[in-house]
Enzyme design. Structure first.
Site: not given
Ligand SMILES: NC(=O)c1ccc[n+]([C@@H]2O[C@H](COP(=O)([O-])OP(=O)(O)OC[C@H]3O[C@@H](n4cnc5c(N)ncnc54)[C@H](OP(=O)(O)O)[C@@H]3O)[C@@H](O)[C@H]2O)c1
Length: 428
Positions: A19, A107, A134, A189, A192, A203, A207
């Site tokens: 994101v 969330k 959400v 994809g 997970e 999850d 929400k």
């Molecule tokens: N993906 C979706 O479709 C979606 C939809 C709705 C809500 N969300 C929410 O949005 C948020 C992000 O989701 P995402 O899918 O984008 O996650 P993601 O692809 O796993 O990205 C997480 C990012 O945060 C960084 N990160 C994680 N832990 C860290 C730490 N301890 N210190 C510094 N950086 C850290 C990671 O860095 P590295 O690259 O170094 O690992 C990565 O850049 C989550 O809360 C998720 O629930 C996601």
């Protein structure tokens, strides 16, 4: 004479992942439009990562930092997209304490620690926005929190997890077994490598807690949400549902009646004609019933980097506008104190599917068991198959406690070979 240009709003991004990387891209691509909408420019002042030496496509390396506290201290708006509890919680609290506005999609964090975060935002007089937490791109937080703030929300029925909807939809449309559908979701994809958070309903429960808190103006914690996943749903359940004119969906349900609220996540039989039955693949939809507004439906992409970034940026524009104009958005509304019902006290309808011996008198014996617990039968459907018969009994509304006692007794009467499944019926 033209007005002097306002100071840009300093934006920090924590976590440029699925994101976050899209948020960074859209902030740059639409910088002029966003500046016009906010009234001042949004300037990315840093991007927090675990390792600042690893290059990130599309991100100026000079912006990368592994010093989160230093970054949030110099930001006006902090966008948290790391996920998880720590360090997200500590950094958000630091950002709020320093007077920054915060936008998050987290969330899990909100469901577990929302009250502490909202109190910190109130103490600092700043915004904490979370539309993307959400149902991804779907505008649902703002409609419930603001558009319906003058109404009485009675019930929310939501498909709020794309992974489980994809799995159940593949089972329904293609007759796949559960394990095959999950594996396919992983390959594409949609799930997970460890699908537990999705398929076990964690999850969706997070929400549901967030939506119920907003809808009923009181704090609903994750522990208040009854939760069951989709792991026990079989291809045979899906076929039995179809034969009854229903489909199986994992629903997040929040309802209020007689001064009490109940919040639950579980698989449910929904009539094939209900709008939620037509939500296919990984899409999400939320069906809201309010006293004056009536029935409303919100539908769209519940996940994905780009769709979710849209919701994040909507929040960024809102909080930036508040900063530009000197105000803030609505505070947490938590004045209500309705009791939160345990699942035993929840009323709903049920479909009990069992195998029974194919001989006379069975139906009346089974009916006696339901009657003994005052669970009233609405319909009976019977299928014969070589010596045993399949029986699906659909009940009228009954408390969970009485239905559970009925099922326990059914397992011990000789008129029943086996109780195969018990699935709640919703949306009728
Ligand atoms: N993906 C979706 O479709 C979606 C939809 C709705 C809500 N969300 C929410 O949005 C948020 C992000 O989701 P995402 O899918 O984008 O996650 P993601 O692809 O796993 O990205 C997480 C990012 O945060 C960084 N990160 C994680 N832990 C860290 C730490 N301890 N210190 C510094 N950086 C850290 C990671 O860095 P590295 O690259 O170094 O690992 C990565 O850049 C989550 O809360 C998720 O629930 C996601």
């Amino acid at each position: 004479m033209s007005e002097p240009a306002k100071r840009p709003i300093a934006v920090a991004i924590l976590g440029p992942g699925t994101v976050g990387s899209q948020v960074v891209r859209l902030l740059a691509e639409h910088a002029d439009d966003l500046a016009a909408r906010v009234g001042t420019r949004l300037e990315i002042v840093g991007v927090y990562v675990r390792d600042a030496l690893v290059a990130r496509e599309g991100i100026n390396p000079a912006l990368l930092t592994d010093d989160g506290p230093e970054l949030v201290a110099r930001a006006d708006v902090v966008i948290e997209l790391m996920g998880g509890i720590e360090p997200a919680k500590t950094l958000i609290l630091a950002a709020l304490a320093g007077g920054a506005s915060v936008v998050t999609a987290n969330k899990a964090l909100l469901a577990a620690h929302g009250p502490e975060l909202f109190e910190a935002a109130d103490a600092a007089g700043t915004d904490l926005y979370f539309e993307a937490a959400v149902a991804g791109a779907i505008p649902i937080v703002r409609p419930v929190r603001e558009s319906l703030a003058g109404d009485q929300v009675q019930r929310i029925l939501g498909i709020v997890n794309g992974t489980t909807n994809y799995v159940l939809d593949e089972m329904t449309q293609r007759g796949l077994d559960y394990e095959v559908a999950v594996k396919q979701a992983q390959e594409l994809g949609y799930a997970e490598a460890d699908p537990t958070a999705d398929v076990e309903g964690f999850d969706a429960a997070a929400k549901a807690a967030i939506l119920a808190s907003l809808a009923f103006h009181q704090r609903v914690a994750l522990d208040d949400v009854y939760r069951e996943g989709i792991g026990a749903i079989t291809a045979a359940d899906v076929i039995a549902a179809r034969e009854s004119g229903q489909v199986i969906k994992l629903l997040a349900i929040a309802e209020k009646a007689d001064g009490a609220v109940a919040v639950r996540v579980h698989p449910a039989l929904v009539p094939a004609t209900h709008p939620l039955a037509g939500v296919h693949g990984a899409f999400n939809a939320i069906f809201v019933e309010a006293a004056a507004a009536g029935q409303l439906m919100f539908y769209g992409a519940g996940a994905g980097g780009l769709p979710t970034a849209s919701a994040v940026l909507g929040d960024v524009v809102s909080v930036a506008r508040h900063r530009a104009s000197g105000g803030r958005g609505p505070r947490e509304s938590n004045y209500a104190d309705n009791a939160v019902l345990p699942i035993d006290d929840v009323f709903t309808r049920y479909a009990v599917r069992m195998s029974v011996p194919d001989r006379p008198g069975v139906l009346s014996r089974v009916a006696e068991v339901f009657a003994a617990h005052k669970v009233s039968i609405e319909t009976v459907r019977q299928t014969a198959d070589r010596g045993t018969a399949g029986l699906v009994i659909s009940t009228h509304r009954a408390p969970e406690r009485d239905l559970a006692a009925t099922v326990e007794d059914l397992r011990h009467v000789d008129a029943v070979v086996d109780v195969i499944s018990v699935i709640r019926i919703e949306g009728e």
